[in-house]
Design an enzyme around this catalytic site. Structure first.
Site, short mmCIF file in Angstrom:
data_model
loop_
_atom_site.label_atom_id
_atom_site.label_comp_id
_atom_site.label_asym_id
_atom_site.label_seq_id
_atom_site.Cartn_x
_atom_site.Cartn_y
_atom_site.Cartn_z
N TYR A 1 57.33 3.21 128.12
CA TYR A 1 57.79 1.84 127.92
C TYR A 1 58.26 1.20 129.23
CZ TYR A 1 60.64 -2.18 126.93
OH TYR A 1 61.15 -3.46 126.96
N HIS B 1 61.40 -14.25 133.39
CA HIS B 1 62.75 -14.09 132.85
C HIS B 1 63.79 -14.96 133.56
CE1 HIS B 1 60.91 -10.89 130.67
NE2 HIS B 1 62.04 -10.36 130.25
N ASN C 1 67.12 -5.16 133.76
CA ASN C 1 67.94 -4.51 132.74
C ASN C 1 69.27 -4.12 133.38
OD1 ASN C 1 65.95 -2.60 130.34
ND2 ASN C 1 66.24 -4.78 130.58
N TYR D 1 112.06 -17.98 121.16
CA TYR D 1 111.16 -16.83 121.28
C TYR D 1 110.43 -16.77 122.62
CZ TYR D 1 111.49 -15.87 116.22
OH TYR D 1 111.90 -15.56 114.95
N ARG E 1 113.06 -15.06 124.63
CA ARG E 1 113.59 -13.83 124.05
C ARG E 1 112.50 -12.77 123.86
NH1 ARG E 1 115.70 -13.85 118.13
NH2 ARG E 1 115.62 -16.09 118.52
N PHE F 1 71.55 -0.69 128.03
CA PHE F 1 71.72 -2.06 128.51
C PHE F 1 72.56 -2.92 127.56
CE2 PHE F 1 67.46 -1.56 126.47
CZ PHE F 1 67.80 -2.10 125.24
N GLU G 1 64.47 -7.17 119.46
CA GLU G 1 65.85 -7.10 119.92
C GLU G 1 66.70 -7.84 118.89
OE1 GLU G 1 65.30 -8.76 123.79
OE2 GLU G 1 63.99 -7.11 124.40
#
Length: 504
Positions: free
Chosen positions: A57, A87, A199, A281, A284, A330, A414
């Site tokens: 792959y 990409h 990746n 608060y 405190r 990844f 994916e």
């Protein structure tokens, strides 16, 4: 000054070291152990491609849902170039250069372990980019954080092959122009290299590292600023007594109470008899709130420490086990969840800070309304609280966890993504917002303290006050305020807390 060198090795890279490398301008060099691991892994991968007919792959196949398409050997290099070009779909604002530099460092570290199959000179060129302050133009939007940070890492690595854009010596230029200027040949990517470069979680991890480094500083500052506000508001010290926290011993809570008590040692104001029985608060409960933030920062740091010392590309090449495995290192979930958690914590740090600002301008406990020196025609610090409230509200709106969302990609291959990159950019904004709110609180606290004179706060806080007054004056009549808020932000960013202890 001697040149500082950090050797990239298979050893452990700490967040403290990351901060030091960036802050002190270290140069990188590749250690011999890493060099040998990179060479061995590449040799193993080349031999595996030559010996096997089975598809591997991303090495001899297409990517994502195209994983069933085999690629001819003479097209393997073009496959990697095409991957990077296709990409590079980044959008929005640029990733800041300091985070881009972190991305380069973390990508080098990840590749140095020898499980990615990259060529040695590819890693060395990334080191050249780091050492020469070459900043690829990377964009904030585009990564879903699960095949790693594909989009931002594509932009980060395109200039290696003469594509994309960089900022170099203050000028924006194309990757081709950079290579010509440096007299470098484009990297000729070999099989698997484009996938190894794209990746990985280095974009998410860089935002996380930056945020933890700054969150740690701001968490420390919050104790000093909160203590100053407490004293200026004529607050009580009893809620910080050790006995209170010994019966609920969260580490951050106990550390905060001890720290505040130490910071206020020697204060004339804190020793004054008090007419009020208890404080709101926001004063405190400083140990409980600031302490929970400290514990959150520690937790996120432990997760990030693992992440920046990991190999997060795919497939993982394991020469010792004679395995090339397509898996899921990844995926950004391990740091997406902690980054969402840290954003919530930092938002709360600003939330309680804004409430203290509101009390300081409220016209109670002997302080004038809106800390106005000459009331009537002057509005004083009225709108500083508005500004803080606006910033805090934005941070709250950013605290919807990105990691609870998933939009399937790549034709469903994916089908679960982390949205960790969005968690990182959101966290970045929340940290910046928190810095601004704490700066506004410091602005108000020092103004309030001046109305308590001639009484003094503690020696540590008097040092803080004196340092701050060198850049921001007492405001006696209305003036344009935003430059002083900006100077307050710069004061927090550039001052060192340890300097407050000088001359004590």
């Amino acid at each position: 000054m001697a040149l500082k060198i950090h050797e990239i090795s298979a050893g452990h890279l700490t967040l403290n070291k990351v901060s030091e490398i960036i802050r002190l301008g270290y140069k990188l060099q590749l250690g011999e152990d890493s060099r040998q691991k990179i060479l061995r892994c590449r040799e193993y991968l080349d031999q595996k491609i030559a010996d096997t007919k089975d598809p591997i792959y991303g090495v001899t196949t297409g990517f994502g849902s195209l994983c069933n398409i085999n690629i001819d050997k003479d097209q393997l290099s073009q496959l990697q170039i095409n991957l990077m070009m296709s990409h590079a779909c980044g959008c929005g604002e640029r990733v800041p250069n300091d985070i881009v530099k972190l991305m380069i460092l973390l990508k080098i570290q990840s590749l140095s372990y020898g499980y990615s199959g990259v060529q040695l000179h590819t890693v060395e060129r990334l080191i050249d980019f780091f050492n020469d302050d070459i900043f690829p133009i990377v964009y904030m939007q585009g990564s879903v954080g699960s095949s790693g940070d594909l989009v931002p890492l594509a932009h980060l690595c395109l200039p290696l092959v003469g594509l994309g854009e960089v900022e170099y010596q203050g000028r924006r230029m194309s990757g081709k122009e950079l290579l010509k200027l440096k007299d470098w040949e484009p990297i000729k990517l070999d099989s698997k290299e484009g996938l190894a470069l794209l990746n990985g979680t280095q974009n998410m991890a860089a935002f996380c590292c930056w945020s933890i480094i700054h969150a740690t500083q701001l968490s420390n500052w919050a104790d000093y600023i909160g203590a100053l506000s407490l004293d200026a508001y004529d607050g009580r010290i009893e809620p910080f007594h050790h006995a209170v926290h010994a019966v609920r011993p969260h580490k951050g809570q106990m550390d905060t109470a001890e720290n505040i008590s130490h910071i206020l040692e020697g204060s004339e104001l804190i020793k004054q008899p008090k007419k009020h029985v208890q404080d709101p608060y926001s004063f405190r409960c400083i140990p409980q709130v600031h302490g929970a933030v400290k514990d959150t920062v520690r937790y996120v740091q432990t997760v990030t420490d693992i992440e920046i010392n990991a190999t997060t590309d795919n497939p993982t090449v394991c020469p010792d086990d004679d395995l090339i495995i397509s898996a899921g290192n990844f995926h950004g979930e391990p740091i997406a969840l902690p980054m969402d958690f840290l954003a919530i914590a930092m938002s709360e740090l600003s939330n309680i800070s804004e409430r203290r600002i509101d009390k300081l301008v409220s016209g109670t406990r002997g302080l004038p309304s809106f800390l106005v020196a000459y009331p009537g025609v002057n509005s004083g610090f009225m709108i500083t609280q508005y500004a803080a409230a606006s910033i805090v509200s934005q941070s709250k709106s950013l605290c919807m966890p990105c990691s609870v969302d998933s939009i399937p990609t790549c034709q469903g291959q994916e089908d679960h993504v982390s949205m960790g990159a969005n968690a990182g950019t959101k966290l970045y904004q929340v940290v910046l917002n928190t810095e601004r709110v704490l700066a506004i609180e410091l602005f108000n606290a020092c103004q309030a303290l001046d109305f308590r004179r001639p009484l003094k706060t503690s020696p540590i806080l008097e040092n803080l006050y004196n340092e701050y007054r060198q850049v921001v004056p007492f405001i006696d009549t209305d003036t344009v305020m935003y430059p002083y808020i900006a100077k307050s932000v710069e004061f927090l960013r550039n001052s060192k807390i340890e300097n407050l202890y000088k001359a004590l």
